[in-house]
Enzyme design. Structure first.
Site, PDB file in Angstrom:
ATOM      1  CB  CYS A 273      -0.917   0.011   1.214  1.00 51.68           C
ATOM      2  SG  CYS A 273      -2.183  -1.251   1.148  1.00 51.68           S
ATOM      3  CG  ASN A 404      -0.071  -2.775  -3.597  1.00 50.46           C
ATOM      4  OD1 ASN A 404       0.505  -3.854  -3.748  1.00 50.46           O
ATOM      5  ND2 ASN A 404      -0.712  -2.469  -2.486  1.00 50.46           N
ATOM      6  CD  GLU A 405      -4.222  -5.506  -1.307  1.00 51.09           C
ATOM      7  OE1 GLU A 405      -3.759  -6.531  -0.811  1.00 51.09           O
ATOM      8  OE2 GLU A 405      -4.628  -4.555  -0.614  1.00 51.09           O
TER       9      GLU A 405
HETATM   10  O1  AHR Z   1       1.303  -6.593   3.460  1.00 52.74           O
HETATM   11  C1  AHR Z   1       0.568  -5.586   4.090  1.00 52.74           C
HETATM   12  C2  AHR Z   1      -0.435  -4.951   3.144  1.00 52.74           C
HETATM   13  O2  AHR Z   1      -1.396  -5.868   2.761  1.00 52.74           O
HETATM   14  C3  AHR Z   1       0.125  -4.464   1.850  1.00 52.74           C
HETATM   15  O3  AHR Z   1       0.666  -3.214   1.958  1.00 52.74           O
HETATM   16  C4  AHR Z   1      -1.070  -4.421   0.951  1.00 52.74           C
HETATM   17  O4  AHR Z   1      -0.752  -4.596  -0.396  1.00 52.74           O
HETATM   18  C5  AHR Z   1      -1.965  -5.497   1.521  1.00 52.74           C
HETATM   19  O5  AHR Z   1      -3.239  -5.026   1.731  1.00 52.74           O
END
Ligand code: AHR
Length: 689
Positions: A273, A404-405
């Protein structure tokens, strides 16, 4: 490194399998603790051998898919003080006085009744990127007024080690002033001292070496004025001389060694994140993390105030460990670099801000420039920046993450624009795209269908769930389409309680479930090309998220049981799958077959590598048949990992409680029985003739 003795005595070969056996009652043996199991174990070798057993047939002549060299890697994120206060060896917190509270981490010191004042200023700074500095005015000549830095939950100082102090210094008033430098232990003892004289009237970087006479995990640094007068200070810094590869502005050698010992296939950075930022202006911007460290603009760490139950108000990013150092680290540990860039979206768990599509250009340009920074010749704009930092040769970047996510339609629109521009100029770079935060559900399905349409290269899946999810999901990839995007299991970790619970433990139960799951990843190496546990590092006094792979304090580090699982899979990867068939697994009390296996071959050594995970609580007998024409050596190597209790954890006091043991064993031939203790991982490496 020793396994608990009982396990060593339990695990082992039984010799050639005997004839047909009635159905095994193994799984019904109640959980009675290890002494009881040992009793059973001796009995088992005599009796269970004559019962039904697990059969594993490995086709040694019929190699399957290649296993990618990037299969097992690491995920690095600046969470839990992973960078500042962790991997980045700087010991001074808020060295540039740029925290919103510019004196956070600092106090004034008045020794022997000395008096004076301190003032944070920004007029005529030595550096515009970080304009604040500290003016220290010693009102009398009693040689004891100055400032003290508390470090990152203290400073770890080692007996006999040298520490390099440096600071930007300007003498403003007075004459022949000295700076007295002191490292003070938690009991008030002076651990090291030094003096800097000859201060000039303009900014100058001054250095001094301090030699420590004792060890302390919670020391602090004093910078005191000797004489009456005024001194400006900025970029006040203290590094151990013995950083990784002795580099100035370097990394903590013991922590890097833990990474090197994993022999990671790739290193993903800088997150997580942290790539996204809670708001777009606070996102990670790689261009602000290169060049002279003093020019790297401070940013708040997005984990600073993310969790109300784990507030970390002093968590900022100095970017002393920036993209150049990340690439260098990858090179050092032999990992493919996998930088992840912001795709024009802030964290969707926070503001979810998005950049309008017609304003995405600078973000895409950042990605193009990063490729040039990593791979371009020194004659290019960004290649020249890399060369100026001391790396003339390219870093051979081959992988790049876009976002990222992320999830949802806004992501696919943005990914499509990135992919179009990047593929046009750099078809050689494989792009990693996101499938959101969960390994299933509507958003996940939507991601896969859109990313398939967009002909994505590699899709990043994330999963934080209970151990049972991992045990139940070992066949997940057996059912994936074999064509189209490959899978990066980019973040996973079994959670003993639930995701983001501060009660989660890094225990053997979680690690064992991950090992079982990893057999499924490896067996499906034609689909899964990368995987990494997350998060990687955590400081015991400053973490936000647990579980984590590696825990450290200011002086020590230990690997969790999950660390040793990752290490064993990585060091025993093999590069081609050997198809194997597993039958006869008895059901455990929860009506599940909790036994898992995968086989591979390492082309350079020729070794056949069989990995078995027994996640039932009782020993199991596996009848192995290495089918094919291969002649094998009679000596094999067995590596086992287990624990007395599923709740067992490693710690600073017992860092190797759950760690692998290795032994050489005699093989009766290509067919043999092996007793694998309950709740354990066993890897057998067999050499061909
Ligand atoms: O690994 C911790 C967090 O988990 C990361 O930053 C994120 O990508 C996921 O939500």
């Amino acid at each position: 490194m020793k396994m608990p003795g009982l396990i060593q005595r339990c695990g082992g070969f039984l010799g050639n399998p005997s004839g047909s056996c009635p159905k095994s009652k193994l799984a019904d043996i109640p959980k009675r603790g290890w002494p009881a199991v040992l009793g059973c174990c001796l009995w088992l070798t005599g009796v269970l051998c004559a019962q039904g057993r697990i059969a594993i047939t490995v086709q040694t002549d019929e190699p399957g898919a290649n296993i990618s060299s990037t299969m097992w890697g690491v995920f690095f994120e600046d969470i839990n003080f992973g960078t500042d206060g962790g991997l980045y060896a700087e010991l001074v917190k808020n060295r540039s006085f740029e925290f919103p509270d510019p004196l956070m981490g600092w106090t004034t010191v008045r020794q022997a009744g000395a008096s004076g004042t301190v003032e944070v200023r920004d007029a005529d700074p030595f550096n515009q990127a970080n304009p604040h500095y500290l003016r220290v005015n010693a009102a009398d000549a009693s040689a004891g007024f100055g400032i003290s830095n508390e470090g990152f939950r203290g400073m770890g100082i080692r007996h006999g080690a040298d520490y390099r102090f440096s600071a930007q210094v300007r003498e403003v008033a007075g004459s022949a002033l000295n700076l007295r430098l002191e490292l003070i232990g938690s009991d008030g003892r002076t651990l090291a001292h030094g003096v800097l004289g000859g201060l000039g009237r303009s900014w100058q970087r001054r250095t001094a070496m301090l030699h420590a006479s004792a060890t302390d995990a919670k020391a602090h640094l004093n910078v005191l004025i000797e004489g009456q007068g005024t001194v400006d200070l900025d970029m006040v810094s203290l590094f151990p001389k013995d950083t990784w590869k002795n580099r100035p502005n370097g990394l903590r050698a013991d922590l890097v060694q833990m990474l090197a010992d994993l022999k990671p296939g790739f290193l993903r950075f800088p997150g997580g994140c942290i790539v996204e930022g809670r708001r777009l202006p606070l996102r990670y911007q790689w261009k602000k993390t290169i060049g002279p460290p003093a020019d790297r603009e401070l940013n708040i760490n997005r984990w600073n105030d993310e969790f109300k139950h784990r507030p970390t108000p002093d968590y900022y990013q100095s970017f002393g460990l920036g993209f150049f150092e990340f690439f260098q680290l990858c090179e050092d540990v032999g990992a493919e670099p996998l930088p992840i860039l912001n795709c024009g979206m802030a964290c969707q768990f926070n503001s979810g801000e998005v950049v309008p599509l017609d304003q995405l250009g600078p973000y895409i340009q950042d990605a193009l420039d990063l490729i040039e920074f990593a791979n371009g010749p020194a004659t290019t704009q960004w290649g020249a920046r890399r060369a100026a930092m001391g790396h003339l040769q390219p870093f051979h970047l081959k992988l790049l993450g876009v976002g990222n996510e992320q999830w949802g339609l806004q992501y696919f629109e943005r990914y499509a624009l990135f992919a179009k521009a990047l593929k046009a100029q750099h078809p050689e770079i494989k792009l990693v795209s996101a499938a959101g935060p969960a390994p299933g559900g509507d958003q996940f399905d939507l991601a896969w269908s859109r990313l398939r349409e967009l002909k994505a290269d590699i899709v990043d899946e994330h999963c934080y769930d209970l151990p049972a999810w991992f045990l139940d999901s070992t066949t997940r990839y057996d059912h994936y389409e074999r064509s189209g995007p490959k899978v990066f299991m980019g973040e996973y970790a079994a959670q003993s309680v639930k995701t983001v619970s501060p009660e989660n433990r890094n225990n053997w139960e979680c690690a064992l479930a991950e090992a079982a799951y990893m057999t499924g990843l490896e067996r499906n190496a034609d689909v899964v090309v990368m995987a990494s546990y997350a998060p990687l590092f955590a400081h015991v006094d400053a973490w936000q998220w647990t579980p984590d792979l590696i825990w450290f304090d200011n002086l020590h580090v230990y690997g969790t049981p999950s660390y040793y699982v990752q290490q064993l899979f990585s060091l025993n990867r093999g590069d081609v799958i050997l198809p194997s068939q597993l039958t006869g697994t008895p059901l455990t009390a929860d009506r599940r077959p909790r036994f898992y296996a995968t086989a591979s071959r390492d082309r350079s050594s020729g070794d056949i590598i069989l990995k078995m995970v027994n996640a039932s609580t009782v020993p199991q007998v596996a009848s192995v048949n290495l089918a094919g024409t291969l002649q094998i050596n009679s000596t094999a190597k067995v590596i086992q990992l287990g624990a007395q209790h599923l709740a067992d954890e490693n710690s600073f006091d017992r860092p190797l409680l759950v760690s692998p043991s290795t032994k050489a064993v005699k093989l009766p031939g290509p067919r043999f029985d092996y007793v694998i203790p309950g709740s354990s991982l066993a890897i057998i490496r067999i050499k061909p003739h």
